[in-house]
Motif scaffolding. Structure first.
Motif, PDB file in Angstrom:
ATOM      1  N   SER A 260       0.595  -1.090  -0.132  1.00 11.02           N
ATOM      2  CA  SER A 260       0.118   0.022   0.136  1.00 11.02           C
ATOM      3  C   SER A 260       1.048   1.359   0.032  1.00 11.02           C
ATOM      4  N   ALA A 261       0.214   2.421  -0.252  1.00 11.06           N
ATOM      5  CA  ALA A 261       0.986   3.662  -0.398  1.00 11.06           C
ATOM      6  C   ALA A 261       1.656   3.912   0.814  1.00 11.06           C
ATOM      7  N   ASP A 262       0.775   3.861   1.830  1.00  9.13           N
ATOM      8  CA  ASP A 262       1.617   4.306   2.976  1.00  9.13           C
ATOM      9  C   ASP A 262       2.667   3.466   3.597  1.00  9.13           C
ATOM     10  N   LEU A 263       2.676   2.234   3.435  1.00  4.93           N
ATOM     11  CA  LEU A 263       4.127   1.521   3.872  1.00  4.93           C
ATOM     12  C   LEU A 263       5.243   1.836   2.470  1.00  4.93           C
ATOM     13  N   ALA A 264       4.965   1.786   1.231  1.00  2.00           N
ATOM     14  CA  ALA A 264       5.749   2.115   0.192  1.00  2.00           C
ATOM     15  C   ALA A 264       6.600   3.619   0.467  1.00  2.00           C
ATOM     16  N   ASN A 265       5.576   4.376   0.929  1.00  2.00           N
ATOM     17  CA  ASN A 265       6.187   6.019   0.988  1.00  2.00           C
ATOM     18  C   ASN A 265       6.915   5.937   2.203  1.00  2.00           C
ATOM     19  N   HIS A 266       6.700   5.027   3.405  1.00  2.89           N
ATOM     20  CA  HIS A 266       7.212   5.227   4.324  1.00  2.89           C
ATOM     21  C   HIS A 266       8.625   4.525   4.295  1.00  2.89           C
ATOM     22  N   ASP A 267       8.762   3.575   3.580  1.00  3.70           N
ATOM     23  CA  ASP A 267      10.113   2.858   3.297  1.00  3.70           C
ATOM     24  C   ASP A 267      10.854   3.727   2.021  1.00  3.70           C
ATOM     25  N   PHE A 268      10.155   4.294   0.800  1.00  2.36           N
ATOM     26  CA  PHE A 268      10.878   4.827  -0.143  1.00  2.36           C
ATOM     27  C   PHE A 268      10.588   6.191  -0.600  1.00  2.36           C
ATOM     28  N   GLY A 269       9.767   6.563  -0.057  1.00  2.00           N
ATOM     29  CA  GLY A 269       9.282   7.927  -0.361  1.00  2.00           C
ATOM     30  C   GLY A 269       9.803   9.284   0.393  1.00  2.00           C
ATOM     31  N   VAL A 270       9.674  10.542  -0.101  1.00  2.00           N
ATOM     32  CA  VAL A 270      10.157  11.637   0.430  1.00  2.00           C
ATOM     33  C   VAL A 270       9.130  12.471   0.494  1.00  2.00           C
ATOM     34  N   ALA A 271       8.653  12.655   1.745  1.00  2.00           N
ATOM     35  CA  ALA A 271       7.280  13.700   2.144  1.00  2.00           C
ATOM     36  C   ALA A 271       7.704  14.859   1.677  1.00  2.00           C
ATOM     37  N   THR A 272       6.522  15.677   1.431  1.00  2.00           N
ATOM     38  CA  THR A 272       6.783  17.132   0.710  1.00  2.00           C
ATOM     39  C   THR A 272       7.590  18.014   1.677  1.00  2.00           C
ATOM     40  N   GLY A 273       6.835  17.854   3.123  1.00  2.00           N
ATOM     41  CA  GLY A 273       7.569  18.636   4.168  1.00  2.00           C
ATOM     42  C   GLY A 273       9.007  18.181   4.361  1.00  2.00           C
ATOM     43  N   ALA A 274       9.551  17.170   3.981  1.00  2.00           N
ATOM     44  CA  ALA A 274      11.008  16.796   4.151  1.00  2.00           C
ATOM     45  C   ALA A 274      11.882  17.057   3.094  1.00  2.00           C
ATOM     46  N   SER A 275      11.367  17.686   1.733  1.00  3.58           N
ATOM     47  CA  SER A 275      12.197  17.914   0.659  1.00  3.58           C
ATOM     48  C   SER A 275      13.115  18.920   0.946  1.00  3.58           C
ATOM     49  N   ARG A 276      14.086  19.246   0.398  1.00  5.11           N
ATOM     50  CA  ARG A 276      15.129  20.377   0.665  1.00  5.11           C
ATOM     51  C   ARG A 276      15.894  20.348  -0.845  1.00  5.11           C
ATOM     52  N   GLY A 278      18.150  19.675  -3.663  1.00  5.33           N
ATOM     53  CA  GLY A 278      18.803  18.463  -4.182  1.00  5.33           C
ATOM     54  C   GLY A 278      18.077  17.324  -3.794  1.00  5.33           C
ATOM     55  N   LEU A 279      16.899  17.331  -3.054  1.00  8.27           N
ATOM     56  CA  LEU A 279      15.890  16.035  -2.690  1.00  8.27           C
ATOM     57  C   LEU A 279      14.788  16.579  -2.872  1.00  8.27           C
ATOM     58  N   ASN A 280      14.068  16.206  -3.927  1.00 12.48           N
ATOM     59  CA  ASN A 280      12.451  16.536  -4.005  1.00 12.48           C
ATOM     60  C   ASN A 280      11.916  15.635  -3.234  1.00 12.48           C
ATOM     61  N   GLY A 281      10.424  16.052  -3.164  1.00 14.99           N
ATOM     62  CA  GLY A 281       9.487  15.202  -2.635  1.00 14.99           C
ATOM     63  C   GLY A 281       9.135  14.117  -3.539  1.00 14.99           C
ATOM     64  N   TYR A 282       8.896  12.923  -3.130  1.00 17.32           N
ATOM     65  CA  TYR A 282       8.525  11.749  -4.236  1.00 17.32           C
ATOM     66  C   TYR A 282       7.328  10.817  -3.449  1.00 17.32           C
ATOM     67  N   ASP A 283       6.245  10.563  -4.256  1.00 18.19           N
ATOM     68  CA  ASP A 283       5.269  10.182  -3.729  1.00 18.19           C
ATOM     69  C   ASP A 283       5.413   8.600  -4.427  1.00 18.19           C
ATOM     70  N   VAL A 284       5.576   7.312  -3.916  1.00 14.87           N
ATOM     71  CA  VAL A 284       5.556   6.054  -4.446  1.00 14.87           C
ATOM     72  C   VAL A 284       4.057   5.730  -4.899  1.00 14.87           C
ATOM     73  N   GLY A 285       3.160   5.627  -3.853  1.00 12.79           N
ATOM     74  CA  GLY A 285       1.883   5.015  -4.202  1.00 12.79           C
ATOM     75  C   GLY A 285       1.739   3.698  -3.808  1.00 12.79           C
ATOM     76  N   ASN A 286       0.572   3.102  -4.315  1.00 13.91           N
ATOM     77  CA  ASN A 286       0.553   1.759  -4.165  1.00 13.91           C
ATOM     78  C   ASN A 286       1.609   1.094  -5.304  1.00 13.91           C
ATOM     79  N   THR A 287       2.216  -0.079  -4.896  1.00 11.23           N
ATOM     80  CA  THR A 287       3.028  -0.571  -5.871  1.00 11.23           C
ATOM     81  C   THR A 287       3.130  -1.910  -5.837  1.00 11.23           C
ATOM     82  N   PHE A 288       3.845  -2.901  -6.653  1.00  9.45           N
ATOM     83  CA  PHE A 288       4.030  -4.160  -6.636  1.00  9.45           C
ATOM     84  C   PHE A 288       5.609  -4.569  -6.757  1.00  9.45           C
TER      85      PHE A 288
END
Length: 341
Positions: A260-276, A278-288
């Protein structure tokens, strides 16, 4: 033969194949006898070569060896060489050489595999997970107590637990739980700095197990973060088959996972509030992801054993496109040495 009641039906099976013996299925020869005064039974037309004998008491006279939810015999059994394993049986330990047109006299004692209160084990284990993150070589290695338990419905092996609620020998439904280790700490890499440490949590859900012909086993399951440290859940579908090689039982497995998106973003995503910079926000979404693995059980003695569960998870493009991910696969696993009581 000892351990028999005064009446009932005793079944004698001969195996000449290690894989079939490991599952107590498809014997090369089977005979049935009513129990009377005799305690000696004959198995005619036994194949020559390396063979092993299983004897069981057919208590309910249904013509089959009754098993509990996880496949362990419910009815009293006995094996050649009076071998009494506390895990999957090993053909090598029970087998003996039978010559063509020869005979063998076996003294076999029947016993209940799980005893009265089930079977406990204790040892030391470790959970591991490789780091796929940019600039990080800090793999996750976490020692844990390796507790095992096999009961009528409950199976507990280290970080995983199953409790059977419905089913038969071939198709079973279970409640499941597993420990999910945190993916990384922010100190592992400069790229991860400021993202926060990733939490470990407890996942729980259900599993459906189907045992098909040729020893194939199909598993379908879903687990959710019940502690709500991360949120979301993951589903999996896999197929496996066991092979016996001496004292080693190997079970290769091939599967596909939905995360699910929650788990995938927790492990591999970058929250918008944490971007800086050289490191853009990234949303993985649901994935396989896809996964290839192997489970291994090695019997050192009847009480001491080694348990391994190793896997390679192939990450999809939606994960590897993340700015914090460098590798396209994750190695993960669990290993333990335990003593069964």
């Amino acid at each position: 033969m000892s351990g028999l009641p005064d009446e009932g039906t005793v079944v004698l099976q001969v195996y000449d194949d290690a894989d079939a013996f490991g599952d107590f299925r498809n014997p090369a020869r089977e005979v049935r006898y009513p129990i009377q005064d005799a305690r000696t039974f004959l198995i005619p037309d036994t194949p020559a070569g390396e063979v092993a004998v299983l004897v069981y008491l057919d208590e309910n006279k249904n013509g089959a060896l009754d098993r509990n939810f996880i496949g362990i015999p419910r009815e009293p059994v006995g094996l050649s060489n009076n071998y009494q394993p506390k895990g999957p049986p090993t053909f090598r330990q029970a087998s003996f050489a039978l010559q063509e047109a020869g005979t063998a006299n076996l003294d076999i004692e029947l016993y209940r595999v799980l005893g009265e209160f089930g079977q406990w084990g204790l040892g030391l284990g470790v959970i591991g997970r490789s780091s796929p993150y940019v600039g990080s070589d800090a793999n996750v290695i976490q020692p844990i107590p390796a507790i095992t338990y096999f009961g009528e419905r409950l199976q507990w092996i280290g970080p995983e637990l199953r409790f059977g609620i419905l089913g038969s020998d071939d198709l079973r439904l279970a409640l499941t739980a597993s420990y999910r280790v945190g993916a990384y700490e922010e100190k592992d890499s400069p790229v991860l700095a400021g993202l926060g440490d990733r939490d470990s949590t407890l996942m729980a859900g259900f599993g459906l197990i189907y045992e098909w012909a040729y020893g194939l086993e199909f598993n379908l399951g879903y687990e959710h973060d019940v502690l709500d440290r991360i949120g979301g859940g993951a589903a999996s579908a896999s197929v496996s088959r066991g092979f016996q090689i001496g004292n080693l039982r190997l079970t290769p497995e091939l599967g596909i996972n939905w995360i699910s998106a929650d788990l995938a973003n927790h492990d591999f995503g970058v929250a918008t509030g944490a971007s800086r910079a050289g490191l853009n926000g990234y949303d993985v979404g649901n994935t396989f992801t896809t996964e290839v693995g192997v489970r291994a059980f090695y019997e050192i003695t009847e009480s001491w054993r080694v348990v391994l569960n190793l896997g390679v998870e192939e990450l999809g493009d939606d994960i590897t496109d993340s700015p914090i991910v460098a590798d396209d696969r994750v190695l993960k696993g669990f290993g333990a040495v335990t003593y069964a009581f």
